[in-house]
Design a protein around this motif. Structure first.
Motif, PDB file in Angstrom:
ATOM      1  N   PHE A 192       0.787  -1.323   0.009  1.00 59.46           N
ATOM      2  CA  PHE A 192      -0.051  -0.072  -0.115  1.00 59.46           C
ATOM      3  C   PHE A 192       0.969   1.175  -0.135  1.00 59.46           C
ATOM      4  O   PHE A 192       1.826   1.310   0.938  1.00 59.46           O
ATOM      5  CB  PHE A 192      -1.083  -0.144   1.136  1.00 59.46           C
ATOM      6  N   SER A 193       0.515   2.090  -0.890  1.00 62.85           N
ATOM      7  CA  SER A 193       1.479   3.425  -1.152  1.00 62.85           C
ATOM      8  C   SER A 193       1.723   4.406  -0.174  1.00 62.85           C
ATOM      9  O   SER A 193       0.691   4.479   1.052  1.00 62.85           O
ATOM     10  CB  SER A 193       0.945   3.924  -2.082  1.00 62.85           C
ATOM     11  N   LEU A 194       2.925   4.688   0.232  1.00 65.35           N
ATOM     12  CA  LEU A 194       3.247   5.737   1.249  1.00 65.35           C
ATOM     13  C   LEU A 194       3.976   6.966   0.530  1.00 65.35           C
ATOM     14  O   LEU A 194       5.100   6.773   0.130  1.00 65.35           O
ATOM     15  CB  LEU A 194       4.181   5.317   2.411  1.00 65.35           C
ATOM     16  N   MET A 230      -2.845   8.762   6.879  1.00 63.55           N
ATOM     17  CA  MET A 230      -2.872   7.733   6.170  1.00 63.55           C
ATOM     18  C   MET A 230      -1.659   6.766   5.946  1.00 63.55           C
ATOM     19  O   MET A 230      -1.811   5.834   5.394  1.00 63.55           O
ATOM     20  CB  MET A 230      -2.999   8.446   4.586  1.00 63.55           C
ATOM     21  N   LYS A 231      -0.536   7.294   5.961  1.00 63.63           N
ATOM     22  CA  LYS A 231       0.708   6.495   5.761  1.00 63.63           C
ATOM     23  C   LYS A 231       0.687   5.389   6.792  1.00 63.63           C
ATOM     24  O   LYS A 231       0.993   4.210   6.756  1.00 63.63           O
ATOM     25  CB  LYS A 231       1.903   7.348   5.885  1.00 63.63           C
ATOM     26  N   ILE A 232       0.483   5.891   8.064  1.00 67.14           N
ATOM     27  CA  ILE A 232       0.150   4.992   9.429  1.00 67.14           C
ATOM     28  C   ILE A 232      -1.037   3.853   8.911  1.00 67.14           C
ATOM     29  O   ILE A 232      -0.614   2.730   9.216  1.00 67.14           O
ATOM     30  CB  ILE A 232      -0.144   5.686  10.701  1.00 67.14           C
ATOM     31  N   TRP A 233      -2.027   4.212   8.505  1.00 71.15           N
ATOM     32  CA  TRP A 233      -2.979   3.315   8.187  1.00 71.15           C
ATOM     33  C   TRP A 233      -2.613   2.277   7.228  1.00 71.15           C
ATOM     34  O   TRP A 233      -2.879   0.987   7.169  1.00 71.15           O
ATOM     35  CB  TRP A 233      -4.245   3.914   7.704  1.00 71.15           C
ATOM     36  N   ASN A 234      -2.042   2.775   5.925  1.00 72.33           N
ATOM     37  CA  ASN A 234      -1.473   1.990   4.945  1.00 72.33           C
ATOM     38  C   ASN A 234      -0.672   0.934   5.495  1.00 72.33           C
ATOM     39  O   ASN A 234      -0.521  -0.076   5.016  1.00 72.33           O
ATOM     40  CB  ASN A 234      -0.986   2.562   3.800  1.00 72.33           C
ATOM     41  N   THR A 235       0.488   1.425   6.224  1.00 71.87           N
ATOM     42  CA  THR A 235       1.413   0.344   6.866  1.00 71.87           C
ATOM     43  C   THR A 235       0.674  -0.696   7.707  1.00 71.87           C
ATOM     44  O   THR A 235       0.985  -1.890   7.824  1.00 71.87           O
ATOM     45  CB  THR A 235       2.390   1.171   7.779  1.00 71.87           C
TER      46      THR A 235
END
Length: 231
Positions: free
Chosen positions: A116-118, A126-131
């Motif tokens: 999932f893109s960061l 959003m970056k935490i959620w995708n990780t």
């Protein structure tokens, strides 16, 4: 690897969570949990300040990698590993419907966790959620008996606070250099993140999807896989 979340908190919360999931709120609440895959969440299998689901180490190094978007059509080459170094929309269904999607991947030698893109211009939430989503799917796959290799992704240095959490030390990890070669600023961030990943995770082997970009991996074995132009 242990969760940093307090046992005292969870020994009080877990019974209440069970009541909310399966008790007084009934099916509507249960459907809400399933929509976010919260029914798979196990607080005892998490790591770090953001309770990232833990993906246990794996020692498999596949001979070939096949994009998730080709997995359904592949009938013969089940000895390959499945990767997610493709556009997010092509594999969003593994998050929205893991119960149906994951069993179809069990016939392959191994599966990388979703990439999932960061992006640097994304909100940090959003970056935490995708990780989190990547680790959660990886943990679900492992719990279903699949051999899983964690995919590492990062953006600016601030993401180092969470983007390596949930990956057990000393195993095989996967990264990609696609899109890094021609952009010096992106390459600089990639080098910094790779340095940090090696320092924190001590990987046994690194699977790299894409071309070499001049990074010195030291004495860590690296297996490169040519990227497919239209994956």
């Amino acid at each position: 690897m242990r969760s940093r979340f307090s046992y005292t908190v969870f020994k009080e919360v877990i019974p209440a969570m069970g009541e909310l999931r399966y008790g007084r709120y009934g099916g509507e609440r249960e459907r809400s949990y399933r929509a976010t895959n919260f029914d798979f969440y196990d607080p005892w299998q998490t790591d770090g300040d953001y309770q990232m689901p833990i993906v246990r180490k794996c020692d498999i190094v596949p001979e070939r990698l096949l994009g998730f978007n080709y997995a359904k059509c592949e009938k013969e080459d089940t000895e390959c590993g499945i990767h997610f170094f493709i556009d997010d929309y092509q594999f969003e269904r593994i998050w929205s419907n893991p119960r149906q999607t994951i069993p179809r991947l069990a016939r392959f030698k191994c599966v990388l966790t979703p990439d999932f893109s960061l992006y640097t211009d994304m909100p940090m939430a959003m970056k935490i959620w995708n990780t989190y989503r990547s680790r959660m799917i990886g943990q679900i796959m492992q719990n279903e008996g699949l051999d899983v290799i964690p995919t590492l992704g990062w953006a600016e240095k601030e993401t180092f606070d969470f983007c390596f959490d949930g990956v057990e030390l000393g195993g095989v990890v996967a990264v990609s250099t696609v899109g890094v070669v021609r952009k010096k600023d992106v390459q600089k961030l990639w080098f910094a993140g790779m340095d940090e990943a090696i320092r924190r995770l001590s990987p046994s082997t690194i699977l790299c999807y894409g071309t070499p970009i001049g990074y010195d991996f030291g004495d860590i074995p690296v297996r490169f896989y040519a990227s497919r132009k239209f994956t």
